[in-house]
Scaffold this active site. Structure first.
Site, PDB file in Angstrom:
ATOM      1  NE  ARG A 135      -7.944  -8.466   1.428  1.00  9.49           N
ATOM      2  CZ  ARG A 135      -7.712  -7.581   0.444  1.00  9.49           C
ATOM      3  NH1 ARG A 135      -7.063  -6.612   0.628  1.00  9.49           N
ATOM      4  NH2 ARG A 135      -8.334  -7.406  -0.701  1.00  9.49           N
ATOM      5  CE  LYS A 162      -4.376  -1.757   1.667  1.00  9.79           C
ATOM      6  NZ  LYS A 162      -5.485  -1.754   2.990  1.00  9.79           N
TER       7      LYS A 162
END
Length: 292
Positions: free
Chosen positions: A265, A231
């Site tokens: 995740r 991210k």
């Protein structure tokens, strides 16, 4: 911040009739059935591509596969529920047939899409909106009697960047979890996993504040999922790109494990599984030393 607590931390999850022990952290592999998810290598829009990715992730040690057909990156294009379902169902059904022991999570905020996927062979609902974008979601989860990943977000993928303002981000997320979990409990939902929503309506400093205090979510007695793979909070800090952010992701995943994450995740399963193994070895040595 509210001081309420619930129970000692729950470390089991019933998914599809299988009891999963989350006291040893597990890895969830991301498969995006989208043309525009932020990390290009995660896009597997065809059945054949998705099956190959599922096979690789399971071989690399993934306990869960998280399948998403709606891109939730900031500013993503909105698509209809029908288009989302049309993208999703053939792949869910194909994975269920090819890998009957695979545990599938469905990344959607729409109750109708979630229900269709569960009936197609999936086991868990992963809702980025915490039920805020579909008023039927919580009742649907309760009726289907499936685990639910409760994430914190404000607004929608199209508007969330404009809403990343907080007086105290940890307290706001903590109180949000208390409120939402109380509602889910009233409806009879048994298995809830918390996701702080790193990067969703949060600036990098908000996400790092949540990471630094993530172990405090254990006060709520629920397993915690960390979704930080590749991210902006990583590649923006390091001055590279999502394609170059694997090393930073592994470093931050390791910190997440130290802060109590029960599920990672990720886009890169092998590296995350290795991080878990190394952290588990260190934890085992520490426990043995404490017993001397």
């Amino acid at each position: 911040m509210a001081k309420d607590t619930f129970f000692s931390k729950k470390v089991t999850l019933n998914a599809g009739g299988r009891l999963i022990d989350l006291s040893s952290p597990k890895v969830m592999g991301i498969i995006n059935i989208t043309p525009d998810s932020f990390f290009a290598d995660s896009r597997k829009p065809s059945v054949d591509e998705a099956l190959l990715q599922a096979q690789k992730m399971l071989a690399d040690g993934a306990t869960f596969l998280d399948i998403g057909a709606y891109s939730s990156r900031p500013g993503a294009i909105d698509i209809s529920a029908q288009e989302e379902t049309d993208r999703l169902l053939p792949i869910v059904e194909a994975i269920a047939e090819a890998f009957p022991k695979a545990i599938m999570s469905i990344d959607t905020f729409r109750a109708g899409v979630a229900e269709a996927a569960i009936k197609g062979g999936a086991h868990i609902i992963n809702d980025i909106s915490g039920g805020m974008l579909d008023e039927d979601m919580f009742a649907t989860v309760a009726r289907l009697n499936v685990p639910y990943i409760l994430m914190h977000m404000k607004g929608t993928p199209q508007t969330m960047n404009q809403l990343a303002e907080y007086d105290d981000v940890f307290s706001e997320v903590f109180d949000y979890f208390i409120s939402k979990y109380s509602e889910l409990k009233r409806l009879g939902v048994h298995d809830v996993i918390l996701d702080p929503g790193f990067g969703f309506a949060k600036k990098a400093e908000h996400s790092y504040e949540l990471m630094s205090r993530m172990n405090e979510f254990d006060l709520l007695g629920l397993p915690v999922l960390a979704g930080i793979s590749r991210k902006r909070m990583i590649y923006g800090l390091l001055g590279n790109t999502s394609a170059e952010a694997l090393n930073g992701t592994t470093a931050l995943n390791t910190i997440a494990l130290m802060k109590g994450a029960n599920i990672l995740r990720v886009h890169d399963v092998k590296e995350a599984v290795e991080a878990v193994k190394i952290w588990e070895a260190c934890r085992g040595v520490a426990r043995a030393g404490n017993n001397d």
